[in-house]
Design an enzyme around this catalytic site. Structure first.
Site, PDB file in Angstrom:
ATOM      1  N   LYS A 179       0.828  -1.202   0.000  1.00 12.82           N
ATOM      2  CA  LYS A 179       0.000   0.000   0.000  1.00 12.82           C
ATOM      3  C   LYS A 179       0.874   1.268   0.000  1.00 12.82           C
ATOM      4  O   LYS A 179       2.092   1.187   0.229  1.00 12.82           O
ATOM      5  CB  LYS A 179      -0.931  -0.049   1.212  1.00 12.82           C
ATOM      6  CG  LYS A 179      -1.921  -1.231   1.171  1.00 12.82           C
ATOM      7  CD  LYS A 179      -2.872  -1.205   2.370  1.00 12.82           C
ATOM      8  CE  LYS A 179      -3.884  -2.340   2.301  1.00 12.82           C
ATOM      9  NZ  LYS A 179      -4.847  -2.294   3.434  1.00 12.82           N
ATOM     10  N   TYR A 206     -12.485  -2.995  -2.869  1.00  5.73           N
ATOM     11  CA  TYR A 206     -12.987  -2.949  -1.493  1.00  5.73           C
ATOM     12  C   TYR A 206     -14.518  -2.827  -1.436  1.00  5.73           C
ATOM     13  O   TYR A 206     -15.069  -2.342  -0.454  1.00  5.73           O
ATOM     14  CB  TYR A 206     -12.320  -1.810  -0.719  1.00  5.73           C
ATOM     15  CG  TYR A 206     -10.907  -2.157  -0.268  1.00  5.73           C
ATOM     16  CD1 TYR A 206     -10.652  -3.306   0.477  1.00  5.73           C
ATOM     17  CD2 TYR A 206      -9.833  -1.330  -0.586  1.00  5.73           C
ATOM     18  CE1 TYR A 206      -9.362  -3.630   0.891  1.00  5.73           C
ATOM     19  CE2 TYR A 206      -8.535  -1.654  -0.168  1.00  5.73           C
ATOM     20  CZ  TYR A 206      -8.315  -2.805   0.575  1.00  5.73           C
ATOM     21  OH  TYR A 206      -7.046  -3.131   0.994  1.00  5.73           O
ATOM     22  N   ASN A 228      -2.087   0.046   7.058  1.00  3.18           N
ATOM     23  CA  ASN A 228      -1.528  -1.235   7.516  1.00  3.18           C
ATOM     24  C   ASN A 228      -0.671  -1.920   6.453  1.00  3.18           C
ATOM     25  O   ASN A 228      -0.526  -3.137   6.446  1.00  3.18           O
ATOM     26  CB  ASN A 228      -2.636  -2.147   8.030  1.00  3.18           C
ATOM     27  CG  ASN A 228      -3.640  -2.486   6.951  1.00  3.18           C
ATOM     28  OD1 ASN A 228      -3.525  -2.023   5.820  1.00  3.18           O
ATOM     29  ND2 ASN A 228      -4.617  -3.305   7.285  1.00  3.18           N
ATOM     30  N   HIS A 282      -1.926  -5.537   1.466  1.00  2.00           N
ATOM     31  CA  HIS A 282      -3.128  -6.351   1.247  1.00  2.00           C
ATOM     32  C   HIS A 282      -2.707  -7.725   0.765  1.00  2.00           C
ATOM     33  O   HIS A 282      -1.769  -7.846  -0.036  1.00  2.00           O
ATOM     34  CB  HIS A 282      -4.022  -5.716   0.178  1.00  2.00           C
ATOM     35  CG  HIS A 282      -5.077  -6.656  -0.335  1.00  2.00           C
ATOM     36  ND1 HIS A 282      -6.268  -6.863   0.338  1.00  2.00           N
ATOM     37  CD2 HIS A 282      -5.095  -7.488  -1.422  1.00  2.00           C
ATOM     38  CE1 HIS A 282      -6.977  -7.778  -0.332  1.00  2.00           C
ATOM     39  NE2 HIS A 282      -6.301  -8.172  -1.399  1.00  2.00           N
ATOM     40  N   GLU A 301      -9.112 -11.000  -7.868  1.00  2.00           N
ATOM     41  CA  GLU A 301      -8.220  -9.849  -7.648  1.00  2.00           C
ATOM     42  C   GLU A 301      -7.053  -9.848  -8.647  1.00  2.00           C
ATOM     43  O   GLU A 301      -6.657  -8.791  -9.146  1.00  2.00           O
ATOM     44  CB  GLU A 301      -7.706  -9.867  -6.206  1.00  2.00           C
ATOM     45  CG  GLU A 301      -8.838  -9.607  -5.203  1.00  2.00           C
ATOM     46  CD  GLU A 301      -8.415  -9.706  -3.745  1.00  2.00           C
ATOM     47  OE1 GLU A 301      -7.226 -10.001  -3.469  1.00  2.00           O
ATOM     48  OE2 GLU A 301      -9.274  -9.481  -2.877  1.00  2.00           O
TER      49      GLU A 301
HETATM   50  P1  IDP Z   1      -7.563  -7.140   5.697  1.00  2.00           P
HETATM   51  O1  IDP Z   1      -6.769  -6.164   4.868  1.00  2.00           O
HETATM   52  O2  IDP Z   1      -6.760  -7.670   6.862  1.00  2.00           O
HETATM   53  O3  IDP Z   1      -8.206  -8.236   4.886  1.00  2.00           O
HETATM   54  P2  IDP Z   1     -10.236  -5.978   5.969  1.00  2.00           P
HETATM   55  O4  IDP Z   1     -11.089  -6.149   7.176  1.00  2.00           O
HETATM   56  O5  IDP Z   1     -10.627  -6.695   4.725  1.00  2.00           O
HETATM   57  O6  IDP Z   1      -8.721  -6.299   6.393  1.00  2.00           O
HETATM   58  O7  IDP Z   1     -10.169  -4.407   5.674  1.00  2.00           O
HETATM   59  C1  IDP Z   1      -9.656  -3.920   4.454  1.00  2.00           C
HETATM   60  C2  IDP Z   1      -8.786  -2.719   4.748  1.00  2.00           C
HETATM   61  O8  IDP Z   1      -9.602  -1.667   5.276  1.00  2.00           O
HETATM   62  C3  IDP Z   1      -7.730  -2.953   5.844  1.00  2.00           C
HETATM   63  O9  IDP Z   1      -6.566  -3.581   5.341  1.00  2.00           O
HETATM   64  C4  IDP Z   1      -7.481  -1.552   6.340  1.00  2.00           C
HETATM   65  O10 IDP Z   1      -6.620  -0.817   5.460  1.00  2.00           O
HETATM   66  C5  IDP Z   1      -8.878  -0.952   6.268  1.00  2.00           C
HETATM   67  N1  IDP Z   1      -9.595  -1.090   7.552  1.00  2.00           N
HETATM   68  C6  IDP Z   1     -10.127  -2.234   8.056  1.00  2.00           C
HETATM   69  N2  IDP Z   1     -10.716  -2.005   9.261  1.00  2.00           N
HETATM   70  C7  IDP Z   1     -10.534  -0.676   9.513  1.00  2.00           C
HETATM   71  C8  IDP Z   1     -10.927   0.177  10.595  1.00  2.00           C
HETATM   72  O11 IDP Z   1     -11.546  -0.254  11.590  1.00  2.00           O
HETATM   73  N3  IDP Z   1     -10.570   1.482  10.508  1.00  2.00           N
HETATM   74  C9  IDP Z   1      -9.885   1.981   9.435  1.00  2.00           C
HETATM   75  N4  IDP Z   1      -9.515   1.221   8.382  1.00  2.00           N
HETATM   76  C10 IDP Z   1      -9.826  -0.096   8.422  1.00  2.00           C
HETATM   77 MG    MG Z   2      -9.862  -8.250   3.645  1.00  2.20          MG
END
Ligand code: IDP
Ligand code: MG
Length: 156
Positions: free
Chosen positions: A9, A49, A112, A115, A126
């Site tokens: 990212k 997303y 974070n 992905h 994807e």
């Molecule tokens: P993942 O990337 O671990 O699969 P997902 O729940 O699919 O996590 O969420 C997609 C992306 O959305 C996350 O990687 C993160 O960047 C963002 N995200 C997820 N939960 C939150 C949140 O509670 N606050 C802000 N951003 C979030």
């Molecule tokens: Mg996810």
């Protein structure tokens, strides 16, 4: 062999963590069969997303993912999806275990770093979203016979 889609990212690129992250996948034994650096359009991020469209963080997530260059990778190996999700760690950096990418490099639940596809079905969709067929390379990784037991004719 299985394939998974990885996105480094914009925060990973800006923080100079591309090499450190990619090294973990290479050292683990995953083969890179596609890789490119690009800026993502809002429409492709919105599709990627889509399942989070109703979440409160959706708008800022789309802004974040289009805020700078990303690196797109397709990694190949046995159980590639699960192996990569384990290397990546829990979604939020402040919860992810030390030893994982998010656990070692990140603090945020939003920024974070990376992905990884969460199932083989998602990986197929994807990979097709981000790569043309001729951008995925077929070759024999030279170390395959050391990464896997191939004595029985297939990699185990
Ligand atoms: P993942 O990337 O671990 O699969 P997902 O729940 O699919 O996590 O969420 C997609 C992306 O959305 C996350 O990687 C993160 O960047 C963002 N995200 C997820 N939960 C939150 C949140 O509670 N606050 C802000 N951003 C979030
Ligand atoms: Mg996810």
């Amino acid at each position: 062999m299985d394939r998974t889609l990885i996105i480094l990212k914009p925060d990973a690129v800006q923080r100079g963590l591309m090499g450190g992250i990619i090294q973990r996948f290479e050292s683990k034994g995953l083969a890179t069969v596609g890789m490119k650096m690009t800026m993502l359009s809002r429409s492709v991020v919105e599709a990627h997303y889509e399942m989070h469209r109703e979440k409160p963080f959706y708008g800022s997530l789309v802004n974040f993912m289009t805020s700078g260059p990303v690196v797109l990778m397709v990694l190949e190996g046995n159980h590639a999806v699960d192996v990569c999700r384990k290397l990546i760690g829990a979604t939020a950096g402040f919860k992810a275990e030390p030893g994982t990418i998010r656990g070692d490099y990140g603090m945020s639940g939003a920024n974070n770093l990376i992905h990884g596809s969460d199932s083989n079905e998602a990986a197929k969709v994807e990979i097709a979203r981000f790569f043309k067929a001729d951008e995925l390379l077929t070759y024999q990784p030279a170390l395959q016979h050391w990464v896997y037991d191939t004595s029985g004719g297939k990699a185990q």
